[in-house]
Design a protein around this motif. Structure first.
Motif, PDB file in Angstrom:
ATOM      1  N   THR A  56     -14.343 -50.829 -71.128  1.00  0.00           N
ATOM      2  CA  THR A  56     -15.170 -50.105 -70.159  1.00  0.00           C
ATOM      3  C   THR A  56     -14.327 -49.356 -69.129  1.00  0.00           C
ATOM      4  O   THR A  56     -14.825 -49.030 -68.050  1.00  0.00           O
ATOM      5  CB  THR A  56     -16.132 -51.065 -69.428  1.00  0.00           C
ATOM      6  N   ASP A  58     -11.985 -50.340 -67.209  1.00  0.00           N
ATOM      7  CA  ASP A  58     -11.975 -51.093 -65.963  1.00  0.00           C
ATOM      8  C   ASP A  58     -10.629 -50.937 -65.256  1.00  0.00           C
ATOM      9  O   ASP A  58      -9.703 -50.319 -65.767  1.00  0.00           O
ATOM     10  CB  ASP A  58     -12.295 -52.562 -66.230  1.00  0.00           C
ATOM     11  N   ALA A 174     -18.767 -52.916 -65.169  1.00  0.00           N
ATOM     12  CA  ALA A 174     -19.856 -52.685 -66.119  1.00  0.00           C
ATOM     13  C   ALA A 174     -21.046 -53.615 -65.926  1.00  0.00           C
ATOM     14  O   ALA A 174     -21.949 -53.621 -66.753  1.00  0.00           O
ATOM     15  CB  ALA A 174     -19.322 -52.850 -67.550  1.00  0.00           C
ATOM     16  N   GLU A 247     -18.652 -44.505 -64.638  1.00  0.00           N
ATOM     17  CA  GLU A 247     -18.166 -45.675 -65.375  1.00  0.00           C
ATOM     18  C   GLU A 247     -19.096 -46.865 -65.163  1.00  0.00           C
ATOM     19  O   GLU A 247     -19.388 -47.623 -66.097  1.00  0.00           O
ATOM     20  CB  GLU A 247     -16.737 -46.007 -64.944  1.00  0.00           C
ATOM     21  N   ARG A 250     -22.387 -45.990 -67.188  1.00  0.00           N
ATOM     22  CA  ARG A 250     -22.228 -46.143 -68.635  1.00  0.00           C
ATOM     23  C   ARG A 250     -22.099 -47.607 -69.020  1.00  0.00           C
ATOM     24  O   ARG A 250     -22.721 -48.077 -69.978  1.00  0.00           O
ATOM     25  CB  ARG A 250     -20.994 -45.369 -69.104  1.00  0.00           C
ATOM     26  N   GLY A 251     -21.250 -48.333 -68.297  1.00  0.00           N
ATOM     27  CA  GLY A 251     -20.991 -49.721 -68.647  1.00  0.00           C
ATOM     28  C   GLY A 251     -22.210 -50.600 -68.527  1.00  0.00           C
ATOM     29  O   GLY A 251     -22.397 -51.531 -69.322  1.00  0.00           O
ATOM     30  N   SER A 252     -23.041 -50.331 -67.541  1.00  0.00           N
ATOM     31  CA  SER A 252     -24.215 -51.169 -67.308  1.00  0.00           C
ATOM     32  C   SER A 252     -25.458 -50.652 -68.017  1.00  0.00           C
ATOM     33  O   SER A 252     -26.508 -51.307 -67.977  1.00  0.00           O
ATOM     34  CB  SER A 252     -24.486 -51.258 -65.801  1.00  0.00           C
TER      35      SER A 252
END
Length: 360
Positions: A56, A58, A174, A247, A250-252
């Motif tokens: 993700t 991170d 995320a 980010e 998208r991740g969540s």
């Protein structure tokens, strides 16, 4: 780790920023190009102990050591964003350590990454860069335990930063939840200010404001991670507020909405942006992800440039439950982050845009 030797006299040296094609986190490879590069890499086996990897985008990798400890590992380095060697070292070190705080962890040690044009810069200048970085590590309470040096065409300095965290307190970028409030810890505008500085158009008070922001360690990270209502955490760096908010979105699997009027800006940044002091990285950022962003037509003309403005050693971006906002702001205030402010929210996914920015 030895400082490279050089016959150059400090009096004969050029400005540090004149030696770099891009400074600070504005040096980052554009997100679109980076995605294309990584798309062709082969997937490697992932051990179960690797709790956070590259999936993700991170802030750091996290590896479980045991039931009580996980190791945070990250690295960050770049070319000069300012001309003062000591200030450059401080900014670069602060930026690198920030990724440990952004995972919710506490730093334990660092390694220095040093690439210097030894035929151009004196040993005293290089030493001042390293001392600037060391001063920040002392402030963070960690040693520089080693590192690596090379003779480079452009000056490069940064750190490998290592930290520890309880596995249950890791905060990824995320894990935001619909209904969360977004809180930003520092004002935006570092890229704009650095562009003005490179053209000798940044006055001394503005330089001091930029320096104060970029050298302030994101120490609230561990305490924020301990708040039950904090779900996701990251820091805003080279891809700008829009890029790092995306980010999270998208991740969540959610949509992020930002109220532009609530976004803190460094004093004097808006006029500079309106006057065209924008980094090339800002344009590259927008080209990579602008299609995922919906902008309110009432936004000021400079909003797009500031949303994509690359932040060097930027603020923490927290996604937390509405009930936790006061506790989050109290932690920021306790650590001296008086610009920290709620700037938006996370909502259920809707439409094509992952990020919506409005002006109310």
């Amino acid at each position: 780790m030895n400082t490279p030797s050089s016959p150059v006299s400090p009096a004969a040296e050029p400005r540090l920023t004149s030696l770099s094609h891009g400074g600070g986190c504005g040096c980052k490879i554009a997100p679109g190009v980076l995605s294309e590069i990584l798309k062709g890499t082969s997937a490697l086996p992932v051990p179960k102990e690797l709790l956070v990897g590259i999936e993700t985008a991170d802030d750091a990798a996290v590896y479980r050591l045991n039931d009580e400890q996980a190791l945070i590992a990250t690295t960050d380095f770049f070319m000069p964003i300012v001309d003062d060697p000591h200030d450059f070292g401080r900014i670069a070190a602060t930026n690198a350590i920030s990724d440990v705080y952004a995972m919710g962890g506490r730093p334990i040690m660092a390694l220095a990454l040093v690439g210097m044009p030894i035929a151009v810069l004196s040993t005293s200048t290089i030493g001042r860069i390293l001392e600037g970085g060391a001063s920040v590590c002392r402030e963070a309470g960690i040693p520089i335990a080693g590192g690596h040096t090379i003779d480079s065409v452009e000056p490069i300095y940064g750190l490998v930063a290592l930290g520890l965290i309880h596995p249950a307190r890791i905060k990824r970028n995320a894990d935001a939840k619909a209904g969360d409030v977004l809180v930003l810890g520092k004002g935006l505008g570092v890229g704009v200010m650095s562009a003005a500085l490179k053209k000798a158009k940044l006055d001394e008070p503005s330089y001091r404001r930029m320096l104060q922001s970029t050298t302030k360690l994101n120490t609230p990270g561990p305490e924020l991670a301990a708040i039950d209502g904090v779900h996701a955490l990251t820091d805003v760096t080279g891809f700008g507020l829009a890029g790092h908010a995306l980010e999270i979105a998208r991740g969540s699997g959610c949509t992020v909405e930002i109220d532009w009027n609530a976004v803190p800006l460094l004093e004097g940044v808006s006029p500079l942006a309106r006057d065209g002091f924008v980094t090339g990285a800002s344009g590259r950022n927008w080209a990579a992800y602008g299609a995922e962003v919906s902008l309110d037509s009432a936004l000021p003309a400079e909003a797009q440039a500031l949303l994509s403005d690359p932040q060097t050693s930027g603020g923490l971006l927290v996604s937390c439950s509405p009930e936790s906002v006061d506790a989050v702001l109290a932690v920021f205030k306790q650590h001296g982050f008086h610009a920290a402010s709620p700037i938006g929210r996370v909502v259920a996914p809707s439409g094509a845009a992952k990020l919506r920015v409005h002006s109310r």
